[in-house]
Structures are given as C-alpha cells and as structure tokens.
Design a protein around this motif. Sequence first.
Motif, short mmCIF file in Angstrom:
data_model
loop_
_atom_site.label_atom_id
_atom_site.label_comp_id
_atom_site.label_asym_id
_atom_site.label_seq_id
_atom_site.Cartn_x
_atom_site.Cartn_y
_atom_site.Cartn_z
N PRO A 25 0.91 -1.18 -0.04
CA PRO A 25 0.08 0.11 0.08
C PRO A 25 0.78 1.23 0.05
O PRO A 25 2.18 1.25 0.22
N GLN A 26 0.26 2.29 -0.58
CA GLN A 26 0.99 3.56 -0.45
C GLN A 26 1.20 4.21 0.93
O GLN A 26 2.26 4.75 0.92
N THR A 27 0.26 3.99 1.67
CA THR A 27 0.46 4.53 3.20
C THR A 27 1.63 3.68 3.82
O THR A 27 1.33 2.29 3.81
N ASP A 28 2.41 4.46 4.91
CA ASP A 28 3.37 3.51 5.50
C ASP A 28 2.85 2.89 6.74
O ASP A 28 1.76 3.63 7.29
N ASN A 29 3.04 2.01 7.22
CA ASN A 29 2.84 1.24 8.39
C ASN A 29 3.14 2.12 9.44
O ASN A 29 4.55 2.46 9.60
N PRO A 30 2.30 2.65 10.56
CA PRO A 30 2.72 3.33 11.47
C PRO A 30 3.83 2.86 12.51
O PRO A 30 4.86 3.06 13.13
N ARG A 31 3.99 1.18 12.47
CA ARG A 31 4.88 0.51 13.28
C ARG A 31 6.24 0.57 12.70
O ARG A 31 7.20 0.59 13.48
N THR A 32 6.45 1.27 11.45
CA THR A 32 7.85 1.37 11.00
C THR A 32 8.23 2.51 11.67
O THR A 32 9.60 2.74 11.68
N HIS A 33 7.72 3.57 12.12
CA HIS A 33 8.19 4.89 12.56
C HIS A 33 8.20 4.88 14.16
O HIS A 33 8.82 5.92 14.59
N ILE A 34 7.67 3.99 14.72
CA ILE A 34 7.60 3.86 16.27
C ILE A 34 9.20 3.53 16.74
O ILE A 34 9.34 2.24 16.26
N ALA A 35 9.48 4.11 17.64
CA ALA A 35 10.80 3.85 18.35
C ALA A 35 10.91 3.60 19.83
O ALA A 35 11.69 3.60 20.27
N GLN A 79 5.49 11.99 12.15
CA GLN A 79 6.35 10.83 12.32
C GLN A 79 7.34 11.47 13.48
O GLN A 79 7.48 9.99 14.26
N GLU A 80 7.49 12.56 13.73
CA GLU A 80 8.13 12.74 15.06
C GLU A 80 7.25 12.30 16.26
O GLU A 80 7.71 11.64 17.28
N LYS A 81 5.82 12.45 16.15
CA LYS A 81 5.07 11.89 17.26
C LYS A 81 5.00 10.56 17.41
O LYS A 81 4.74 10.12 18.66
N LEU A 82 4.93 9.97 15.83
CA LEU A 82 4.97 8.36 16.39
C LEU A 82 5.93 7.70 16.91
O LEU A 82 6.05 6.47 17.31
N LYS A 83 7.05 8.47 17.04
CA LYS A 83 8.34 7.77 17.61
C LYS A 83 8.18 7.38 18.95
O LYS A 83 8.77 6.29 19.46
N SER A 84 7.08 8.36 19.66
CA SER A 84 7.17 8.07 21.10
C SER A 84 5.78 7.12 21.32
O SER A 84 5.21 6.77 22.43
N GLY A 85 5.20 6.50 20.02
CA GLY A 85 3.99 5.61 20.33
C GLY A 85 2.94 6.15 19.92
O GLY A 85 2.71 7.43 19.59
N LEU A 86 1.74 5.42 19.85
CA LEU A 86 0.33 5.83 19.55
C LEU A 86 -0.46 6.12 20.78
O LEU A 86 -1.66 6.37 20.82
N ALA A 87 0.22 6.54 21.88
CA ALA A 87 -0.56 6.90 23.13
C ALA A 87 -1.42 8.28 22.83
O ALA A 87 -0.68 9.07 22.43
N GLY A 88 -2.67 8.14 23.35
CA GLY A 88 -3.54 9.33 23.25
C GLY A 88 -4.11 9.40 21.83
O GLY A 88 -4.92 10.40 21.48
N GLN A 89 -3.81 8.76 20.81
CA GLN A 89 -4.26 8.77 19.45
C GLN A 89 -5.53 7.83 19.18
O GLN A 89 -5.52 6.74 19.63
N ARG A 90 -6.38 8.15 18.26
CA ARG A 90 -7.68 7.49 18.11
C ARG A 90 -7.34 6.45 16.92
O ARG A 90 -7.08 6.89 15.74
N ILE A 91 -7.33 5.26 17.12
CA ILE A 91 -7.34 4.42 16.03
C ILE A 91 -8.66 3.67 15.98
O ILE A 91 -9.06 2.76 16.89
N GLY A 92 -9.23 4.05 14.88
CA GLY A 92 -10.70 3.45 14.83
C GLY A 92 -11.56 4.21 15.61
O GLY A 92 -11.74 5.34 15.66
#
Length: 434
Positions: free
Chosen positions: A180-190, A347-360
């Motif tokens: 898919p064209q969209t990147d997987n968020p797991r690749t940016h999570i550090a 991407q900078e926000k994703l480095k610290s994880g998905l905490a506080g973001q709405r997924i679905g």
Amino acid sequence: AKQKAASSAYGAPAQRTQSSRKGKRAWRKNVDIEPVEEGLEGLRAEERVTGTFLQNKKDDELFQVDVQGDDEVRRTLPKFSERVLTSTKILSERSAVPAVFSRTTSSTKLEKRKAVSHEDKSRLLRMSKRLRKGPFNAYVDPDQVGEGSALLELSEAAKKAGTYDVWSEDVPERPNVKAPQTDNPRTHIALPAVPSPHEGTSYNPPLTAHQQLLRAAHEKEEQKLKSAEEVEQLKKKLDQARATAAAEAAAAQGVAPGMKVDEPVEDQAEEAESADPPPPKKMPARKTKQQRRKAERLRAEKRALAEKAARKRMLATVDSAKALRKAIARNLATRERLRAQRQAALQEKLKSGLAGQRIGKHVVPEGEIDVQLGEELSESLRGLKPEGNLFRDRFLNMQQRALIEPHAPNPAKKPRRKTKEYEKHSYKRFDRGF
C-alpha cells in the motif's frame, strides 16, 4: 276540404326510450349491451354444435348437394318424445368442443420424459439423497464420499499427484504483492518494548525529578476533573433546556408551571368536536397558457443574463492569466510545504508511540503515572511498597507500539437474577420435638 287520415288501430309506433349517457358513470349505468351478449351467446352455440365458428368454415364444409339420398337419415334423427325428462335431454346433448383436462399428456412431453438418461437419473437421485441401486442390486449410501450432486471426476490435486518433489531446490516464484502507498505506523515507532522508568519513581529519587513527576500527575488529574466538569455542565444545560421547554408548553396551554392538568372530560371533547372544522386549503389555480409562456420567457431571459455575466468574467480573467498561474504555483508550493511539515510532525510524534491517538473507534490509552508523595517515600529498599502493575504496563506498551488493537474495556457482567433463599417449614416449627 281534405279529411285527415284515420289513426291506426294499433296506435303510434313505440319509441325506444334511452336515458342520458353524459359522463362515464351514466354511460356505464345506462348503456345497453344486450345485443352484444346475444351475439356472443350465438357464437358459443355455434361452437358447441360445430366445434368452431361458422364464419371460419368454407362453403364445402357447410353445404352438400345430396343427389342419391340416404335411408339411414330418418333413423339417426332424434325423435321428440314428451315422456323424456328435460334433464335427460340436456344431458344427452354433447358439445363439439373438446373437454378441458387438468393434466396435459401430449406426445412431446412423453418423449421428453423418456429422454432422461441413466447418468442424469443417478445424479438427480444423489441430489435428492434418495436410495438408489448399485451393482448386485445393493443400495448405495448417499452419505459416503463422492456420492453428492457433483460429477465423480478426479480433482486437480489427484491429477498432479506424484509430480511435485518436496526436496527439490527449484522454488516456484511467488507473485509480487503490491504494497500500500501509506506507510505502516509501526515502522516509525521507536518506543522500546520495556521503556526505562522515570527517575521520580525511584524509592530515593532526586528532588527535581520527583517534583517534575508530581507536576505531571497533577496536570493529568486536573485534565480528568476538567473533562468531568464539562460533562456535568452539559448535562445541567440539557436538563435546564428540557425544563424550559416544558414550562413554555404549559404556559402556552394557560397553566402555571408545576401545576398538573386533569384530562379533558367528555363534554369538552364533544364541544371540541362540535366546533367548526378548519377551512380547507385552497389549491393553487391552474396557470393558463399565456402565464406559462410568460414564465418560460422570464426564465430564458435570466439564463441569458447569467451566461452573459459568466462570459464577461471569463474575458476579464484572460488578461490576468499569468498572475493567476503564478498565484496557483505559490499556493501549491505552500500546500506542499505544509503537508511535508505535518508529515514530519506526525512521524516525530509516532516515535513515542500511539498513546492518546484515536485508532478506529477507540483511543489508545496513555497509562497511569505511578508516583508517591513525599511522606510516602521509604528511606530504605526494605520498606518500599509495590506500585503499578507489570502486566498492565506490558499490555499498554503493546497497544502503543501498534502490536495490539485498542478496544473498550469489557468488565465482567453481573448476574441478572439474584439467588433467592427460602426457609423450610420444618425449621419454623422448632418447638416441636420430632
């Protein structure tokens, strides 16, 4: 002087009276279809005697010149007898029209019925799960393998059996899967699997780290209280709006707020029924042809004026085409720059994880801050009290690293029915010695 002719003994000829036929209802009521019915009944009588209409037959079939005569005709003619009952006469009459059969037995259907082959019959019996005879007149079980409605043919796996070598080095090429064209968020999570705890959670923390952790916990609790207060204020506003609407409705009926109104009595209902009904709505008058033509002319004029104004604006923008092209290029560049900035911030926000973001439908939880107050801190490791939950921390960490989907908590449901306790009658009569 001429004498008038004497009137006829039978009187004037009778005139056929005919009522009005003006309108559909009067026509249906007063139309006379007796001649039509008589004609149709005559045609039915001809069909019963001859088998078809006489007008469809030729002259050779209807007429015949008899030169010799026949002595048997006298015997075949029916004899009139007064002793024969009327019912017998009716039953003795036979119609030339063939009788109607409920079941058609044409030769073509018999041929089609016989054309079913043995294979088709066996397949239909398998589909209907009926018993069918096999070899040696033995019944075949329809539940065994291969006895379904499908034809008994070898599958592709059975045809290619023995051709595939498991230990061969030639690996078949797999089709390329389009990513898919969209990147997987797991690749940016550090975020690490086991993040290091904050310095303020130690049993003997530094003062600045402990104060910083306390401030963060305090701000989080303030945010929770603020959101709860907002929800409470919203509920109060809704309650006030409902109360205001109820008071306005009561005031419209002429009743003081808080007062209960009895239901209307039958007399009041009768008075309301006897009141004058509302006047019927007037239907708009049908426009004349002149009015329709005038309206169409006005619409055409408005359409022409709008086209003229659009053409004038287009001609005015021709001179400023270069400026418009430069402005569009600048807007596109600005949008591209803002999009790149948003992408970098995400991407900078994703480095610290998905905490506080709405997924679905659900929000990834941030987790609680485990901190102790100054008087709760222990001076030694022996007096340390356990804080937090390792299982909860690992579970939240997996959700924040996009390894587990977030979902709403599902607490255990309480039993709907409570257990009832009964006291037997024998325990009530404890005073009796038996």
